[in-house]
Design a protein around this motif. Structure first.
Motif, short mmCIF file in Angstrom:
data_model
loop_
_atom_site.label_atom_id
_atom_site.label_comp_id
_atom_site.label_asym_id
_atom_site.label_seq_id
_atom_site.Cartn_x
_atom_site.Cartn_y
_atom_site.Cartn_z
N ALA A 86 44.60 31.56 25.85
CA ALA A 86 45.39 32.39 26.76
C ALA A 86 45.02 32.11 28.21
O ALA A 86 45.89 32.01 29.08
N ASP A 118 49.91 37.29 24.68
CA ASP A 118 49.96 35.88 24.30
C ASP A 118 51.09 35.71 23.29
O ASP A 118 51.00 36.17 22.16
N LEU A 133 47.52 30.61 30.96
CA LEU A 133 47.76 31.33 32.20
C LEU A 133 47.54 30.41 33.40
O LEU A 133 48.37 30.34 34.30
N ILE A 169 55.24 37.20 34.75
CA ILE A 169 54.82 38.59 34.93
C ILE A 169 56.05 39.48 34.92
O ILE A 169 57.07 39.12 35.52
N VAL A 223 52.82 43.45 32.84
CA VAL A 223 52.58 42.61 31.66
C VAL A 223 52.51 41.17 32.13
O VAL A 223 53.44 40.67 32.76
N VAL A 224 51.39 40.50 31.83
CA VAL A 224 51.22 39.08 32.11
C VAL A 224 51.51 38.36 30.80
O VAL A 224 50.85 38.59 29.79
N HIS A 225 52.53 37.52 30.83
CA HIS A 225 52.97 36.80 29.63
C HIS A 225 52.37 35.40 29.62
O HIS A 225 52.55 34.64 30.57
N VAL A 226 51.65 35.05 28.55
CA VAL A 226 51.11 33.70 28.39
C VAL A 226 51.56 33.14 27.05
O VAL A 226 51.93 33.89 26.14
N GLN A 254 48.69 44.72 30.81
CA GLN A 254 48.53 44.04 29.53
C GLN A 254 48.66 42.53 29.72
O GLN A 254 49.41 42.09 30.58
N VAL A 255 47.93 41.78 28.92
CA VAL A 255 48.12 40.33 28.84
C VAL A 255 48.61 40.07 27.42
O VAL A 255 47.92 40.41 26.45
#
Length: 160
Positions: A118, A157, A122, A76, A106-109, A154-155
């Motif tokens: 995704a 991928d 996560l 994150i 921002v959640v980074h996957v 935001q997420v």
């Protein structure tokens, strides 16, 4: 004459005290913010890095450019988070805000480009929940979670 000197001396002491307190305030807020980030890292089992911590209002703090997770692959990132304390919390503690706001989250996957991928990525990237320390509840200082308000979330991928 003596009363006048005493009054002027006390007024001068008050001005010096206020100036000193306001001058030390950013340093104290930075120290408490870094201490909170360290505690969060311990609880999460992930590194937490904050680039800058500044005073916000009279009893609040603003943290900028927060990263949760390893430097090369964060889980994150947050552009800015703000917390405000009551006067009693700011002066005597405990320094746990009742509410937090975060903008630019921002959640980074690293999935396969699909929504399901995704979600799996996560879930896999979250650390195992650490064992709860005995007596770690609210009364022992563990505290509950604050009310959190997120904006501009935001997420992303990176795998697909």
């Amino acid at each position: 004459m003596i009363l006048r000197r005493l009054t002027l001396g006390l007024a001068g002491l008050l001005v010096v005290s206020i100036t000193l307190a306001l001058g030390l305030r950013p340093h104290l807020i930075d120290r408490e913010g870094r201490r909170a980030a360290h505690a969060a890292a311990e609880r999460l089992g992930l590194p937490v890095q904050i680039e800058r911590i500044l005073p916000w209002g009279w009893t609040g703090a603003s943290a900028e450019r927060i990263r949760v997770g390893p430097a090369g692959r964060p889980l994150i990132t947050v552009r800015r988070a703000r917390a405000r304390l009551t006067w009693a919390q700011a002066l005597w503690g405990p320094r746990r805000p009742g509410a937090l706001s975060a903008a630019g989250v921002v959640v980074h996957v690293h999935g396969d480009g699909t929504l399901e991928g995704a979600a799996r990525a996560l879930k896999a990237s979250l650390p195992e929940r650490p064992e709860r320390l005995e007596g770690g509840g609210r009364a022992a200082g563990g505290g509950g979670l604050p009310k959190v308000t997120l904006t501009d979330v935001q997420v992303v991928d990176h795998g697909g």
